[in-house]
Design a protein around this motif. Structure first.
Motif, PDB file in Angstrom:
ATOM      1  N   ALA A  64       0.898  -1.095   0.066  1.00 23.54           N
ATOM      2  CA  ALA A  64       0.009  -0.109   0.021  1.00 23.54           C
ATOM      3  C   ALA A  64       0.753   1.266  -0.094  1.00 23.54           C
ATOM      4  N   GLU A  65       2.019   1.040   0.738  1.00 20.83           N
ATOM      5  CA  GLU A  65       2.654   2.420   0.836  1.00 20.83           C
ATOM      6  C   GLU A  65       3.399   2.747  -0.342  1.00 20.83           C
ATOM      7  N   PHE A  66       3.603   1.763  -1.397  1.00 21.71           N
ATOM      8  CA  PHE A  66       4.301   1.782  -2.519  1.00 21.71           C
ATOM      9  C   PHE A  66       3.415   1.761  -3.893  1.00 21.71           C
ATOM     10  N   GLY A  67       2.190   1.945  -3.488  1.00 23.33           N
ATOM     11  CA  GLY A  67       0.825   2.188  -4.450  1.00 23.33           C
ATOM     12  C   GLY A  67       0.875   0.865  -5.349  1.00 23.33           C
ATOM     13  N   ARG A  68       1.181  -0.367  -4.725  1.00 26.02           N
ATOM     14  CA  ARG A  68       1.157  -1.661  -5.690  1.00 26.02           C
ATOM     15  C   ARG A  68      -0.253  -2.284  -5.363  1.00 26.02           C
ATOM     16  N   LYS A  69      -1.289  -1.491  -6.065  1.00 23.81           N
ATOM     17  CA  LYS A  69      -2.612  -2.138  -5.621  1.00 23.81           C
ATOM     18  C   LYS A  69      -2.704  -3.387  -6.151  1.00 23.81           C
ATOM     19  N   ASP A  70      -2.596  -3.931  -7.325  1.00 22.41           N
ATOM     20  CA  ASP A  70      -2.880  -5.121  -7.993  1.00 22.41           C
ATOM     21  C   ASP A  70      -2.065  -6.326  -7.199  1.00 22.41           C
ATOM     22  N   GLU A  83      -7.857 -18.759   4.001  1.00 23.59           N
ATOM     23  CA  GLU A  83      -8.791 -18.670   5.073  1.00 23.59           C
ATOM     24  C   GLU A  83      -8.163 -17.898   6.298  1.00 23.59           C
ATOM     25  N   VAL A  84      -7.323 -16.970   6.097  1.00 24.64           N
ATOM     26  CA  VAL A  84      -6.679 -16.220   6.948  1.00 24.64           C
ATOM     27  C   VAL A  84      -7.835 -14.968   7.280  1.00 24.64           C
ATOM     28  N   ASP A  85      -8.385 -14.730   8.576  1.00 24.56           N
ATOM     29  CA  ASP A  85      -8.870 -13.381   8.814  1.00 24.56           C
ATOM     30  C   ASP A  85      -8.080 -12.388   8.883  1.00 24.56           C
ATOM     31  N   LEU A  86      -7.988 -11.466   7.999  1.00 25.85           N
ATOM     32  CA  LEU A  86      -7.208 -10.065   8.152  1.00 25.85           C
ATOM     33  C   LEU A  86      -7.998  -9.288   9.121  1.00 25.85           C
ATOM     34  N   LEU A  87      -7.126  -8.243   9.562  1.00 27.54           N
ATOM     35  CA  LEU A  87      -7.923  -7.289  10.489  1.00 27.54           C
ATOM     36  C   LEU A  87      -8.162  -6.063   9.912  1.00 27.54           C
ATOM     37  N   GLU A  88      -8.887  -5.191  10.712  1.00 26.88           N
ATOM     38  CA  GLU A  88      -9.239  -4.033  10.137  1.00 26.88           C
ATOM     39  C   GLU A  88      -8.171  -3.048   9.488  1.00 26.88           C
ATOM     40  N   GLU A  89      -7.228  -3.129  10.210  1.00 25.56           N
ATOM     41  CA  GLU A  89      -5.995  -2.160   9.604  1.00 25.56           C
ATOM     42  C   GLU A  89      -5.357  -2.854   8.155  1.00 25.56           C
ATOM     43  N   ASP A  90      -5.480  -4.278   8.081  1.00 29.31           N
ATOM     44  CA  ASP A  90      -5.087  -4.867   6.692  1.00 29.31           C
ATOM     45  C   ASP A  90      -6.080  -4.354   5.644  1.00 29.31           C
ATOM     46  N   TYR A  91      -7.444  -4.337   6.100  1.00 33.84           N
ATOM     47  CA  TYR A  91      -8.265  -3.869   4.722  1.00 33.84           C
ATOM     48  C   TYR A  91      -8.047  -2.223   4.592  1.00 33.84           C
ATOM     49  N   LEU A  92      -7.821  -1.577   5.542  1.00 37.66           N
ATOM     50  CA  LEU A  92      -7.464  -0.246   5.541  1.00 37.66           C
ATOM     51  C   LEU A  92      -6.407   0.152   4.629  1.00 37.66           C
ATOM     52  N   CYS A  93      -5.366  -0.892   4.900  1.00 33.19           N
ATOM     53  CA  CYS A  93      -4.106  -0.526   3.701  1.00 33.19           C
ATOM     54  C   CYS A  93      -4.753  -0.903   2.100  1.00 33.19           C
ATOM     55  N   LEU A  94      -5.557  -1.612   1.969  1.00 33.83           N
ATOM     56  CA  LEU A  94      -6.009  -2.103   0.629  1.00 33.83           C
ATOM     57  C   LEU A  94      -6.965  -1.004   0.418  1.00 33.83           C
ATOM     58  N   ALA A  95      -7.793  -0.582   1.229  1.00 34.58           N
ATOM     59  CA  ALA A  95      -8.787   0.564   0.759  1.00 34.58           C
ATOM     60  C   ALA A  95      -7.902   1.916   0.507  1.00 34.58           C
ATOM     61  N   ARG A  96      -6.691   2.060   1.211  1.00 36.29           N
ATOM     62  CA  ARG A  96      -6.100   3.319   1.003  1.00 36.29           C
ATOM     63  C   ARG A  96      -5.246   3.421  -0.371  1.00 36.29           C
ATOM     64  N   VAL A  97      -4.868   1.981  -0.709  1.00 34.09           N
ATOM     65  CA  VAL A  97      -4.072   1.898  -2.066  1.00 34.09           C
ATOM     66  C   VAL A  97      -5.009   2.017  -3.162  1.00 34.09           C
ATOM     67  N   CYS A  98      -6.334   1.502  -3.067  1.00 33.30           N
ATOM     68  CA  CYS A  98      -7.202   1.649  -3.875  1.00 33.30           C
ATOM     69  C   CYS A  98      -7.907   3.159  -4.119  1.00 33.30           C
ATOM     70  N   ALA A  99      -7.821   3.749  -3.025  1.00 36.95           N
ATOM     71  CA  ALA A  99      -8.334   5.252  -3.153  1.00 36.95           C
ATOM     72  C   ALA A  99      -7.525   6.152  -3.689  1.00 36.95           C
ATOM     73  N   GLU A 100      -6.052   5.827  -3.213  1.00 31.94           N
ATOM     74  CA  GLU A 100      -4.777   6.612  -4.077  1.00 31.94           C
ATOM     75  C   GLU A 100      -4.633   6.253  -5.409  1.00 31.94           C
ATOM     76  N   SER A 101      -5.283   5.088  -5.890  1.00 36.10           N
ATOM     77  CA  SER A 101      -5.053   4.859  -7.364  1.00 36.10           C
ATOM     78  C   SER A 101      -6.370   5.042  -8.093  1.00 36.10           C
ATOM     79  N   LYS A 102      -7.392   5.905  -7.332  1.00 35.39           N
ATOM     80  CA  LYS A 102      -8.680   6.224  -7.788  1.00 35.39           C
ATOM     81  C   LYS A 102      -9.393   5.115  -8.362  1.00 35.39           C
ATOM     82  N   ASP A 103      -9.233   4.056  -7.575  1.00 31.33           N
ATOM     83  CA  ASP A 103     -10.147   2.803  -7.932  1.00 31.33           C
ATOM     84  C   ASP A 103     -11.209   2.670  -6.866  1.00 31.33           C
ATOM     85  N   ILE A 104     -12.198   3.790  -7.050  1.00 27.68           N
ATOM     86  CA  ILE A 104     -13.291   3.746  -5.908  1.00 27.68           C
ATOM     87  C   ILE A 104     -14.030   2.549  -5.783  1.00 27.68           C
ATOM     88  N   GLU A 105     -14.574   1.981  -6.895  1.00 25.66           N
ATOM     89  CA  GLU A 105     -15.028   0.789  -6.754  1.00 25.66           C
ATOM     90  C   GLU A 105     -14.530  -0.460  -6.082  1.00 25.66           C
TER      91      GLU A 105
END
Length: 126
Positions: A64-70, A83-105
């Motif tokens: 996420a820090e380096f913008g590697r969304k894919d 079947e690993v349950d990620l935590l909220e902060e993991d999902y927020l990293c993903l959401a951040r990199v998506c937002a920064e790449s303007k992939d809102i969907e």
């Protein structure tokens, strides 16, 4: 950097385990060596070794820090397949990199998955 090359070479000579690989991923992530972190994760996958959250969390953060969304989304899919349950902060990293790449969907999709997980962990709360 030369010392890191030696460490990685040495890692190939010792027994490669999930715990060693997760430690290497965390170290590479702390050193901002996202390519090496991804290589180590891919090596774990190729060896068909079990992956845990401790494998995924630092990897998601550095991607996420380096913008590697894919790559970050591929890590999410791998975590689901394990079947690993990620935590909220993991999902927020993903959401951040998506937002920064303007992939809102995709960002909203990740946030929905995060909320589903939170409600699954805390049943009965609204």
């Amino acid at each position: 950097m030369e010392q890191m090359e030696e460490i990685q070479k040495e890692g190939r000579r010792v027994d490669f385990s999930e715990s060693l690989a997760s430690g290497m991923i965390k170290l590479f992530s702390c050193l901002k060596m996202h390519d090496r972190a991804v290589e180590t994760w891919q090596r774990l996958k190729q060896a068909d070794m079990t992956r845990k959250r401790r494998t995924y969390a630092p990897l998601l953060a550095v991607l996420a820090e380096f913008g590697r969304k894919d790559d970050a989304l591929a890590v999410l899919e791998d975590a689901k397949s394990q079947e690993v349950d990620l935590l909220e902060e993991d999902y927020l990293c993903l959401a951040r990199v998506c937002a920064e790449s303007k992939d809102i969907e995709t960002m909203y999709s990740v946030l929905r998955q995060m909320m589903e997980l939170i409600y699954a962990i805390q049943p009965g709360q609204k």
